[in-house]
Design a protein around this motif. Structure first.
Motif: not given
Length: 291
Positions: A26, A65, A69
């Motif tokens: 993370l 996360k 991402e």
């Protein structure tokens, strides 16, 4: 560059938490020294700041996360949304504090205005925009889905009261709804669920029928047989007695799916069915009394 200890001191995030963020990818350190010390630059601190905003809003680490991402992740847009959500949280806390002030003074204040469902409505709206195909498959049409939301809005205070009573807070209630929505794509493709929905459609195909007629009761028996591997008759009886079909939210959803008055018809048909089932029969299916 700052060491992990310096970052912990600066941000209030423990060293162990920063290490865990590294382990789950993370928040990776910018560099690791030959001696094994994690080092963080300004960009890493900025990412940590974004993570902390998400955590303040009760996002799970897995969710954070996935968001960060995403190739389409727009930092500035996220800042705007976070600011909006934090303001909403601030306003909600302000209302709660005012309510607590009154209660502390001994005032009888049974108001649930503090427990608004703003986040719930935003969740439902976002789901509609991002999953229109699933909405149509589950609710029959986007309009049916919107009617369900509008009915909840019309009775927001009562729904908020129930959310707090059964889930502890409207935020917890919203999280439960979110988890349910996330499972919809898998659920609608499940053969057991498809058969259950088909039986409900068969049951509610003609709402002018007598709920106690043999035709209707035969469908109820078919539904009982189909679902017995997951819910036995005793469980069904308790659900019906506790208003499973006419509880707030369930009634609106059933009526949207199967037609106005469908939920009440389902309940009437079920009650008629169980009026002819003896306690001994329920006990036998449940495995008999405990010894």
């Amino acid at each position: 560059m700052k060491t992990i200890s310096q970052v912990a001191q600066l941000t209030g995030v423990s060293v162990r938490t920063l290490q865990y963020y590294d382990e789950i990818d993370l928040l990776k350190p910018t560099a690791v020294t030959d001696a094994g010390y994690r080092m963080y630059d300004e960009a890493a601190l900025e990412r940590l700041q974004q993570i902390l905003f998400f955590r303040e809003l009760d996002f799970r680490l897995k969710e954070i996360k996935e968001i960060m991402e995403n190739p389409e992740y727009d930092k500035q847009e996220v800042f705007r949304k976070q600011k909006k959500m934090i303001r909403a949280k601030r306003d909600r806390l302000t209302r709660l504090l005012k309510l607590l002030d009154k209660l502390e003074k001994g005032e009888n204040c049974m108001s649930f205005d503090a427990f608004d469902l703003t986040e719930y409505f935003e969740l439902m709206e976002n789901f509609k925009q991002q999953n229109e195909e699933e909405v149509i498959r589950v609710w029959g049409s986007v309009e049916n889905y919107e009617r369900l939301i509008n009915k909840v809005k019309a009775d927001e205070q009562r729904v908020g009261e129930l959310a707090v009573k059964y889930y502890g807070s409207t935020e917890n209630y919203t999280r439960v709804i979110e988890e349910g929505l996330n499972k919809i794509p898998d659920i609608i493709n499940d053969a057991w669920t498809q058969k259950t929905n088909a039986l409900y459609r068969k049951l509610t195909g003609d709402l002018t029928r007598d709920a106690g007629s043999e035709e209707v009761q035969a469908i109820v028996r078919e539904l009982m047989e189909h679902t017995k591997g997951r819910v036995n008759k005793e469980g069904w009886k308790k659900l019906v007695e506790n208003g499973f079909y006419t509880g707030h939210g369930i009634k609106e959803e059933n009526d949207a799916l199967y037609g106005a008055g469908a939920s009440e018809f389902m309940e009437a048909a079920m009650k008629e069915y169980f009026s002819h089932i003896s306690p001994e029969e329920l006990a036998d299916e449940a495995g008999g009394p405990e010894k």
